[in-house]
Design a protein around this motif. Structure first.
Motif, PDB file in Angstrom:
ATOM      1  N   ASP A 161       0.848  -1.190   0.000  1.00  0.00           N
ATOM      2  CA  ASP A 161       0.000   0.000   0.000  1.00  0.00           C
ATOM      3  C   ASP A 161       0.883   1.239   0.000  1.00  0.00           C
ATOM      4  OD1 ASP A 161      -1.816   2.006   0.484  1.00  0.00           O
ATOM      5  OD2 ASP A 161      -2.699   1.092   2.261  1.00  0.00           O
ATOM      6  N   PRO A 162       0.767   2.101  -1.013  1.00  0.00           N
ATOM      7  CA  PRO A 162       1.640   3.277  -1.080  1.00  0.00           C
ATOM      8  C   PRO A 162       1.107   4.516  -0.354  1.00  0.00           C
ATOM      9  CG  PRO A 162       0.373   3.117  -3.089  1.00  0.00           C
ATOM     10  CD  PRO A 162      -0.037   1.941  -2.242  1.00  0.00           C
ATOM     11  N   HIS A 163      -0.087   4.458   0.239  1.00  0.00           N
ATOM     12  CA  HIS A 163      -0.747   5.657   0.767  1.00  0.00           C
ATOM     13  C   HIS A 163      -0.212   6.077   2.148  1.00  0.00           C
ATOM     14  CE1 HIS A 163      -3.600   3.975  -2.202  1.00  0.00           C
ATOM     15  NE2 HIS A 163      -3.879   5.244  -2.459  1.00  0.00           N
ATOM     16  N   ILE A 164       1.093   6.169   2.259  1.00  0.00           N
ATOM     17  CA  ILE A 164       1.742   6.428   3.549  1.00  0.00           C
ATOM     18  C   ILE A 164       1.481   7.830   4.086  1.00  0.00           C
ATOM     19  CG2 ILE A 164       3.594   4.729   3.376  1.00  0.00           C
ATOM     20  CD1 ILE A 164       5.331   6.794   2.017  1.00  0.00           C
ATOM     21  N   TRP A 165       1.171   8.782   3.195  1.00  0.00           N
ATOM     22  CA  TRP A 165       0.995  10.173   3.642  1.00  0.00           C
ATOM     23  C   TRP A 165      -0.270  10.368   4.486  1.00  0.00           C
ATOM     24  CZ3 TRP A 165       0.083   8.360  -1.219  1.00  0.00           C
ATOM     25  CH2 TRP A 165      -1.192   8.548  -1.752  1.00  0.00           C
ATOM     26  N   LEU A 166      -1.199   9.396   4.460  1.00  0.00           N
ATOM     27  CA  LEU A 166      -2.429   9.537   5.234  1.00  0.00           C
ATOM     28  C   LEU A 166      -2.263   9.122   6.689  1.00  0.00           C
ATOM     29  CD1 LEU A 166      -4.863   8.406   2.424  1.00  0.00           C
ATOM     30  CD2 LEU A 166      -4.692  10.688   3.438  1.00  0.00           C
ATOM     31  N   ASP A 167      -1.086   8.683   7.051  1.00  0.00           N
ATOM     32  CA  ASP A 167      -0.711   8.448   8.455  1.00  0.00           C
ATOM     33  C   ASP A 167       0.288   9.553   8.818  1.00  0.00           C
ATOM     34  OD1 ASP A 167       0.485   7.705  10.841  1.00  0.00           O
ATOM     35  OD2 ASP A 167       1.019   5.684  10.183  1.00  0.00           O
ATOM     36  N   LYS A 221     -15.887   1.511  15.429  1.00  0.00           N
ATOM     37  CA  LYS A 221     -14.524   1.669  14.910  1.00  0.00           C
ATOM     38  C   LYS A 221     -14.463   1.439  13.394  1.00  0.00           C
ATOM     39  CE  LYS A 221     -12.393   2.385  18.866  1.00  0.00           C
ATOM     40  NZ  LYS A 221     -11.747   3.696  19.138  1.00  0.00           N
ATOM     41  N   THR A 222     -15.599   1.144  12.796  1.00  0.00           N
ATOM     42  CA  THR A 222     -15.623   0.756  11.389  1.00  0.00           C
ATOM     43  C   THR A 222     -16.090   1.896  10.495  1.00  0.00           C
ATOM     44  OG1 THR A 222     -16.131  -1.523  12.022  1.00  0.00           O
ATOM     45  CG2 THR A 222     -16.550  -0.916   9.735  1.00  0.00           C
ATOM     46  N   PHE A 223     -15.375   2.110   9.405  1.00  0.00           N
ATOM     47  CA  PHE A 223     -15.832   3.060   8.394  1.00  0.00           C
ATOM     48  C   PHE A 223     -15.705   2.424   7.011  1.00  0.00           C
ATOM     49  CE2 PHE A 223     -11.313   3.911   8.826  1.00  0.00           C
ATOM     50  CZ  PHE A 223     -10.862   4.222   7.550  1.00  0.00           C
ATOM     51  N   ILE A 224     -16.620   2.792   6.124  1.00  0.00           N
ATOM     52  CA  ILE A 224     -16.652   2.273   4.758  1.00  0.00           C
ATOM     53  C   ILE A 224     -16.251   3.396   3.812  1.00  0.00           C
ATOM     54  CG2 ILE A 224     -18.122   1.353   2.912  1.00  0.00           C
ATOM     55  CD1 ILE A 224     -19.864   0.071   5.060  1.00  0.00           C
ATOM     56  N   THR A 225     -15.363   3.083   2.882  1.00  0.00           N
ATOM     57  CA  THR A 225     -14.890   4.090   1.937  1.00  0.00           C
ATOM     58  C   THR A 225     -14.755   3.485   0.549  1.00  0.00           C
ATOM     59  OG1 THR A 225     -13.074   5.626   1.434  1.00  0.00           O
ATOM     60  CG2 THR A 225     -12.480   3.602   2.559  1.00  0.00           C
ATOM     61  N   THR A 226     -14.962   4.295  -0.479  1.00  0.00           N
ATOM     62  CA  THR A 226     -14.862   3.789  -1.846  1.00  0.00           C
ATOM     63  C   THR A 226     -13.458   3.324  -2.179  1.00  0.00           C
ATOM     64  OG1 THR A 226     -14.507   6.063  -2.597  1.00  0.00           O
ATOM     65  CG2 THR A 226     -16.729   5.197  -2.783  1.00  0.00           C
ATOM     66  N   HIS A 227     -12.470   4.074  -1.750  1.00  0.00           N
ATOM     67  CA  HIS A 227     -11.069   3.871  -2.121  1.00  0.00           C
ATOM     68  C   HIS A 227     -10.310   3.427  -0.873  1.00  0.00           C
ATOM     69  CE1 HIS A 227      -7.186   6.054  -3.737  1.00  0.00           C
ATOM     70  NE2 HIS A 227      -7.034   4.751  -3.658  1.00  0.00           N
ATOM     71  N   SER A 228      -9.722   2.243  -0.911  1.00  0.00           N
ATOM     72  CA  SER A 228      -9.034   1.706   0.267  1.00  0.00           C
ATOM     73  C   SER A 228      -7.679   2.381   0.463  1.00  0.00           C
ATOM     74  CB  SER A 228      -8.853   0.197   0.133  1.00  0.00           C
ATOM     75  OG  SER A 228     -10.096  -0.445   0.117  1.00  0.00           O
ATOM     76  N   ALA A 229      -7.713   3.706   0.634  1.00  0.00           N
ATOM     77  CA  ALA A 229      -6.482   4.481   0.785  1.00  0.00           C
ATOM     78  C   ALA A 229      -6.115   4.707   2.245  1.00  0.00           C
ATOM     79  CB  ALA A 229      -6.645   5.834   0.094  1.00  0.00           C
ATOM     80  N   PHE A 230      -7.004   4.309   3.158  1.00  0.00           N
ATOM     81  CA  PHE A 230      -6.846   4.725   4.551  1.00  0.00           C
ATOM     82  C   PHE A 230      -6.394   3.593   5.476  1.00  0.00           C
ATOM     83  CE2 PHE A 230      -9.762   7.512   2.382  1.00  0.00           C
ATOM     84  CZ  PHE A 230      -9.283   8.774   2.723  1.00  0.00           C
ATOM     85  N   GLY A 231      -5.715   2.597   4.896  1.00  0.00           N
ATOM     86  CA  GLY A 231      -5.242   1.477   5.704  1.00  0.00           C
ATOM     87  C   GLY A 231      -4.239   1.885   6.772  1.00  0.00           C
ATOM     88  N   TYR A 232      -3.303   2.757   6.418  1.00  0.00           N
ATOM     89  CA  TYR A 232      -2.312   3.215   7.403  1.00  0.00           C
ATOM     90  C   TYR A 232      -2.977   4.041   8.500  1.00  0.00           C
ATOM     91  CZ  TYR A 232       1.378   1.795   4.148  1.00  0.00           C
ATOM     92  OH  TYR A 232       2.209   1.065   3.315  1.00  0.00           O
ATOM     93  N   LEU A 233      -3.912   4.906   8.109  1.00  0.00           N
ATOM     94  CA  LEU A 233      -4.617   5.724   9.097  1.00  0.00           C
ATOM     95  C   LEU A 233      -5.427   4.833  10.036  1.00  0.00           C
ATOM     96  CD1 LEU A 233      -6.406   9.064   8.518  1.00  0.00           C
ATOM     97  CD2 LEU A 233      -7.634   7.238   9.670  1.00  0.00           C
ATOM     98  N   ALA A 234      -6.122   3.842   9.467  1.00  0.00           N
ATOM     99  CA  ALA A 234      -6.911   2.929  10.286  1.00  0.00           C
ATOM    100  C   ALA A 234      -6.020   2.152  11.250  1.00  0.00           C
ATOM    101  CB  ALA A 234      -7.692   1.965   9.386  1.00  0.00           C
ATOM    102  N   GLU A 235      -4.918   1.670  10.743  1.00  0.00           N
ATOM    103  CA  GLU A 235      -3.974   0.913  11.567  1.00  0.00           C
ATOM    104  C   GLU A 235      -3.432   1.771  12.712  1.00  0.00           C
ATOM    105  OE1 GLU A 235      -2.210  -2.820  12.172  1.00  0.00           O
ATOM    106  OE2 GLU A 235      -3.517  -2.229  10.519  1.00  0.00           O
TER     107      GLU A 235
END
Length: 331
Positions: A161-167, A221-235
């Motif tokens: 997952d490259p979306h590191i900036w969201l953490d 604790k659960t949220f649904i999003t179209t784009h799975s970009a928030f894995g780092y933020l969720a973690e």
């Protein structure tokens, strides 16, 4: 009579040749200037999260251009010839491998001396459509250990997952690496780059604290999003991301996935389906309507536009926090 048809082909060919010579001379001149625009280091950033780092850390000593224009979905960007030339003339390139295949290829072939892949400055993880999970017995916002179960050896690994900036914590790690690399690329201004890096890391630490406190006590604790970009933020903050699509925002969910999300929404008391500004919201709104849920924007911050809820990274992230607090029933 069409006067232009009377121009001899030799004259036209000569004009084209002169034009090409001028472009060539200009390119040679730019390449010879050592990647500088006057007294400023020429920096090319691949898309907004990299642009923000370059501008915040580089300050008055850099001239920053970005390959992905505002409002353009970055994943599918195809470079124009002038952008490829711009890469060759840069004194410093900042990009994130794995987000934009065409950009990755062009940068690999460019002649720039300083090419920095942000993915090498932190540890990448693998997240699927279920991009995060709660941590029993752990405080949200915990620091990752060297044996993080989601971490993989070898940054830039295919499928990571490259979306590191969201953490904000990972983004701060990248900021430190960018600062250090700019100090090496432009040592005359190393002290300023160091100072600017410290200031930016301070902002990101403050953002991290706001997320920790704001999401500490929620109804779900659960949220649904179209784009799975928030894995780092969720973690990072002990949340469960349930993505309609995968890490690729253009992928289509299966009927089975839609049914699973409806079941998850009911079981986990989900109130909201999030969509983003740069991709279609059709699937999110259909799912929300069928499940009796609300919709809202959760911005993956791949670009800032007039529709963005904030003028820069920190402001939009704080808007994301507000949206999550509302959707998750923060107390």
């Amino acid at each position: 009579m069409n006067v232009r048809r009377l121009i001899p082909t030799t004259v036209a060919a000569g004009a084209v040749a002169l034009g090409l010579m001028a472009v060539s001379a200009c390119s040679s001149s730019n390449a010879a200037d050592g990647g500088r625009n006057g007294d400023k280091l020429k920096v090319v950033a691949s898309f907004y999260p990299m642009q923000y780092l370059a501008e915040q850390i580089g300050g008055d000593h850099v001239s920053v251009s970005v390959l992905t224009e505002p409002g353009v979905e970055p994943h599918d960007l195809e470079l124009k010839p002038r952008q490829t030339a711009e890469l060759n003339e840069a004194g410093y390139i900042l990009y994130l491998k794995g987000i934009q295949p065409a950009v990755d290829k062009a940068i690999a072939q460019s002649e720039a001396k300083n090419k920095v892949d942000a993915a090498t400055l932190t540890k990448l993880e693998h997240h699927g459509t279920e991009g995060g999970h709660s941590h029993e017995g752990e405080e949200p916002g915990h620091e990752e250990s060297g044996h993080d179960e989601h971490a993989h050896e070898g940054e830039g690994e295919a499928g990571a997952d490259p979306h590191i900036w969201l953490d904000p914590v990972k983004y701060a790690e990248v900021a430190k690496g960018v600062g250090a690399s700019l100090e090496k690329a432009d040592p005359d201004h190393a002290a300023d780059y160091k100072k600017n890096t410290e200031a930016l890391v301070g902002k990101l630490n403050g953002l991290n604290t706001a997320f920790q406190q704001g999401l500490k006590n929620t109804t779900t604790k659960t949220f649904i999003t179209t784009h799975s970009a928030f894995g780092y933020l969720a973690e990072r903050y002990g949340l469960d991301q349930e993505g309609i699509a995968g890490v690729d925002p253009e992928s289509e969910p299966s009927p089975a996935r839609i049914k699973a999300l409806q079941d998850i929404a009911e079981k986990d008391k989900v109130t909201t389906v999030f969509f983003e500004t740069l991709a279609s919201d059709k699937t999110a709104k259909t799912l929300a309507r069928d499940a009796g849920l609300k919709t809202d924007v959760l911005d993956p911050l791949e670009g800032i536009t007039d529709k963005s809820k904030g003028r820069d990274y920190v402001e939009v992230m704080r808007s994301n926090l507000d949206a999550l607090r509302k959707a998750l029933g923060a107390k």
